[in-house]
Design a protein around this motif. Sequence first.
Motif, PDB file in Angstrom:
ATOM      1  N   ALA A 135       0.832  -1.204   0.000  1.00 58.60           N
ATOM      2  CA  ALA A 135       0.000   0.000   0.000  1.00 58.60           C
ATOM      3  C   ALA A 135       0.867   1.254   0.000  1.00 58.60           C
ATOM      4  O   ALA A 135       0.579   2.234  -0.707  1.00 58.60           O
ATOM      5  N   ALA A 136       1.940   1.233   0.786  1.00 61.42           N
ATOM      6  CA  ALA A 136       2.835   2.392   0.849  1.00 61.42           C
ATOM      7  C   ALA A 136       3.533   2.622  -0.493  1.00 61.42           C
ATOM      8  O   ALA A 136       3.691   3.767  -0.936  1.00 61.42           O
ATOM      9  N   LEU A 137       3.941   1.540  -1.144  1.00 61.99           N
ATOM     10  CA  LEU A 137       4.604   1.669  -2.439  1.00 61.99           C
ATOM     11  C   LEU A 137       3.637   2.192  -3.507  1.00 61.99           C
ATOM     12  O   LEU A 137       4.017   3.011  -4.356  1.00 61.99           O
ATOM     13  N   ALA A 138       2.392   1.725  -3.477  1.00 61.48           N
ATOM     14  CA  ALA A 138       1.389   2.224  -4.427  1.00 61.48           C
ATOM     15  C   ALA A 138       1.146   3.718  -4.225  1.00 61.48           C
ATOM     16  O   ALA A 138       0.989   4.476  -5.190  1.00 61.48           O
ATOM     17  N   LYS A 139       1.158   4.138  -2.977  1.00 57.19           N
ATOM     18  CA  LYS A 139       0.987   5.566  -2.684  1.00 57.19           C
ATOM     19  C   LYS A 139       2.162   6.374  -3.229  1.00 57.19           C
ATOM     20  O   LYS A 139       1.982   7.460  -3.801  1.00 57.19           O
ATOM     21  N   LEU A 140       3.373   5.852  -3.053  1.00 61.21           N
ATOM     22  CA  LEU A 140       4.551   6.538  -3.581  1.00 61.21           C
ATOM     23  C   LEU A 140       4.465   6.693  -5.096  1.00 61.21           C
ATOM     24  O   LEU A 140       4.779   7.752  -5.645  1.00 61.21           O
ATOM     25  N   ARG A 141       4.033   5.636  -5.778  1.00 59.74           N
ATOM     26  CA  ARG A 141       3.915   5.714  -7.236  1.00 59.74           C
ATOM     27  C   ARG A 141       2.893   6.761  -7.643  1.00 59.74           C
ATOM     28  O   ARG A 141       3.114   7.539  -8.581  1.00 59.74           O
ATOM     29  N   ALA A 142       1.788   6.791  -6.936  1.00 58.13           N
ATOM     30  CA  ALA A 142       0.739   7.767  -7.259  1.00 58.13           C
ATOM     31  C   ALA A 142       1.242   9.188  -7.049  1.00 58.13           C
ATOM     32  O   ALA A 142       0.976  10.081  -7.868  1.00 58.13           O
ATOM     33  N   GLU A 143       1.965   9.414  -5.964  1.00 56.63           N
ATOM     34  CA  GLU A 143       2.489  10.750  -5.685  1.00 56.63           C
ATOM     35  C   GLU A 143       3.518  11.177  -6.725  1.00 56.63           C
ATOM     36  O   GLU A 143       3.552  12.341  -7.144  1.00 56.63           O
ATOM     37  N   ALA A 144       4.348  10.237  -7.147  1.00 54.50           N
ATOM     38  CA  ALA A 144       5.358  10.563  -8.158  1.00 54.50           C
ATOM     39  C   ALA A 144       4.709  10.927  -9.483  1.00 54.50           C
ATOM     40  O   ALA A 144       5.112  11.893 -10.149  1.00 54.50           O
ATOM     41  N   ARG A 145       3.707  10.169  -9.886  1.00 59.69           N
ATOM     42  CA  ARG A 145       3.022  10.483 -11.146  1.00 59.69           C
ATOM     43  C   ARG A 145       2.296  11.817 -11.049  1.00 59.69           C
ATOM     44  O   ARG A 145       2.298  12.612 -11.994  1.00 59.69           O
ATOM     45  N   ALA A 146       1.686  12.069  -9.906  1.00 60.58           N
ATOM     46  CA  ALA A 146       0.968  13.334  -9.718  1.00 60.58           C
ATOM     47  C   ALA A 146       1.925  14.518  -9.775  1.00 60.58           C
ATOM     48  O   ALA A 146       1.539  15.619 -10.189  1.00 60.58           O
ATOM     49  N   ALA A 147       3.180  14.287  -9.389  1.00 57.47           N
ATOM     50  CA  ALA A 147       4.186  15.348  -9.441  1.00 57.47           C
ATOM     51  C   ALA A 147       4.781  15.515 -10.831  1.00 57.47           C
ATOM     52  O   ALA A 147       5.690  16.330 -11.021  1.00 57.47           O
ATOM     53  N   GLY A 148       4.287  14.727 -11.777  1.00 57.99           N
ATOM     54  CA  GLY A 148       4.776  14.841 -13.152  1.00 57.99           C
ATOM     55  C   GLY A 148       6.086  14.138 -13.418  1.00 57.99           C
ATOM     56  O   GLY A 148       6.800  14.480 -14.365  1.00 57.99           O
ATOM     57  N   MET A 149       6.431  13.140 -12.613  1.00 58.49           N
ATOM     58  CA  MET A 149       7.694  12.431 -12.803  1.00 58.49           C
ATOM     59  C   MET A 149       7.557  11.397 -13.913  1.00 58.49           C
ATOM     60  O   MET A 149       6.925  10.355 -13.727  1.00 58.49           O
ATOM     61  N   LEU A 150       8.136  11.693 -15.049  1.00 55.96           N
ATOM     62  CA  LEU A 150       8.123  10.789 -16.187  1.00 55.96           C
ATOM     63  C   LEU A 150       9.259   9.786 -16.058  1.00 55.96           C
ATOM     64  O   LEU A 150      10.291  10.068 -15.457  1.00 55.96           O
ATOM     65  N   TYR A 151       9.051   8.599 -16.651  1.00 54.51           N
ATOM     66  CA  TYR A 151      10.077   7.559 -16.578  1.00 54.51           C
ATOM     67  C   TYR A 151      10.158   6.827 -17.910  1.00 54.51           C
ATOM     68  O   TYR A 151       9.144   6.329 -18.416  1.00 54.51           O
TER      69      TYR A 151
END
Length: 827
Positions: free
Chosen positions: A504-520
């Motif tokens: 759950a914590a990792l999924a939250k981190l991914r969501a926050e990164a995408r929301a911040a516009g972090m492209l990969y």
Amino acid sequence: MRAAPVAGPLLCAILMLGVAPMAPVLAAAAEGAPAPSAKKIADVTRGLQSQPGFIDLWRDTDKGRVLLSVPALEQPFLLLSSLPYALGSNDVGLDRGQPGEMRMVHFEKHGARLLLVQQNTNFIAASADKDERAAVAESFASGVLWSGEILASEGERHLIDFSSFLLADRHGVGARLTATKQGAYQIDAARSAVLAEQAKAFPDNVELEALLTFAGPGQAEHVRQVAADASSLSLRQRISMVRLPATDWQPRSYHPYSGGFDVNYYDFATPLASSIDVHWQVRHRLEKTDPSAAVSTVKKPIVYYVDRGAPEPVRSALIAGASWWASAFEKAGFKDAYRVELLPEGVDAMDIRYNVIHWVHRATRGWSYGNALADPRTGEIIRGAVTLGSQRVRQDILIAESLLAPYGKNAPADKQKLAEAMALARLRQLAAHEVGHTLGFAHNFAASRMGNGSVMDYPHPILKLDAKGNVDIADAYGVGVGPWDDYIVKYIYGDFGGGAQEQAALAKLRAEARAAGMLYSSDQDDRSPGSSHPDGLLWDFGPDSIKTWDQLGAVRQRALQTFSVDVLPDARQIGELEARLVPVYLLQRYQGEALARLIGGGDFDYAISGDIKAGLAKAGIKTTPAAVQRQALNRLADSLRAEYLALPAGVLDILTPPAMGHERSREYFATRMESVFDAFSIAEAGAAQTAGFLLDPARINRVAWQHARDAQQPGVQEVLSLLLQKTWKREPVPASVAGGEAVQLAANWVLIDATLNLLDGGKLHPQVDAEVRQSARELAQWLQKNPGKGVTADSRKQAAALIAVYLADPRSVKLRAMPSIPPGAPI
């Protein structure tokens, strides 16, 4: 490039198993070997220097032997080869400090011999049922790496002479020399030796070394360039035998958006509805002393050591840059968990217990590498091994000097200091980047969209013109890790308690990164000339590819206008001017690729199905808007015009052949004029740079499909028509362009050659091939109807004839290869 997961990116060595030579040994064992020796270990080792450890060893320096006392049979451990002394050729790739493949092995006893067996860790059954495990083990081949006679036994302990293993090519040196076309080299046993005095045993590892001399023809270019005797290559091979890490550490499931590397294997014991393809994150073991604390010290910090062979100011730059990661670990909740130090004097840099940043010399500049050597079962990193090529920093200084021309009589004194400052800034970033790989982090070539978004991108120097119109390099490279780096450290190393809470914590981190516009976007989608992701770019900068192209175009124009002998220090021979012209003339080479990505381009996410369903990521490909594609296409087409490709007369007038004692190298433009600078070749190289990207078959196929689905998108005919309008069909070149007509004809022929090579490659879909052929046919007809005058007429007549003959019978025409382009990367 994506490398084998357990070894990090860009691992060059190929380890070869000596299967054929083992056949007689196994046959002898099968036929019945003598019974094990009744001798005691003490009897055989009397008078030899002993060293207890993970595997006890005895050094027999008189006979050049290393004896090992194997304490337990069929107990797996890790085996690694590496090169303490190497070849010194970037092209061959056998570098000082280079690690090989991490293997899991064990000893087996058969009759009077011990066999060293490599386990097949690619296929397992993680099951409590021994029969289920056995079924998988019996289904896939293991490999016998070595066999040796038992010299003495005491209970379960067996003494062997391990020298013959050490004297074999365990690193794949011979295979590498063959693969790089240096000839067939084999070990000369008479000129090779076990370095018994170098053998060392420790509680968790054993380090063994041998001098290997490879005999071969000695005729190929790369070995002749670097070896004292090209027919006799003497290197050193290190063998590390390592205790497996404890299993009380929980591996972390790999996620495509983690920004990290993975190890994977096929587990046939997974539930039927689950995938058998199991992936774990590659990472160091990092455990808090207080797991309940948000920020805690750790049980064992991650420490990296800088090679003592690195001189100042390089040494300080490496320590400073590699230390940037400390802040990210602090933000992830780990206090004093990561640090970088100078390797203590006398410490063995090849000892697998140490994470080392090697400062490596080669005859030519080349790539640097970061290898994360990991446990194939869990992804736990055993050792980080960084290889930094020493000549890269000199290339950065060369680029800066070529832009600034700091050696004129009236040049400000600070210009020379700026050049060195830019090179050291790049070196700090490079150290952080390669250490990042050894921490388990992959490239992120989309991070440049966020400015200094990540040290895991490939950075182009940020260049601009100041208020006076002069080239400004003061802020060429960023400082410190970026927001993406903070994210990947927290994602891969953060302590979230395990189980569902961790997921759950990792999924939250991914969501926050995408929301911040972090492209990969990483290697598999970004290195090919025909790649499509418009953000996954090597060596670019800025959020807008078109604006950066324009910015660098202005810098390039200014740098060409001011290019003079002042780019060279007084002591350099004048022929080096041309080598310094290369990065200035091709300054937009990487940003040209960025524009090409927009044509037929489209972005996409790395995700799992659950992320899509949860709205955390998008499925499919988002096509680049038509207007943006056309802007990029117009700019690239303009780079095929003589106004862009021709050099200023002032530059042409100062270019001089290399002096006596010097010669042209790959860093120069090609020439068909003996030692003299070839203005045709430089125009051809510039045109080939653009044509190669635009007329890539994957790109042309995508353009055709995008237009078929949406008629507003540019199609194949539009792309080819614009290229021809800017080249063969253009208006006369202005007389103010030095050699303008000749330069334009050089570019025109490159475009013809690129088109015919596109057709000849066989990679176009039939209907796309038909479009390209029709465009070529129509060009031939136009050339016949518009013959032109003078040398232009000669080229038009010949081009029309070539196209007609090729379209009628392709096999009757030997196509020209595309012109050579001097190397750019790595910078």
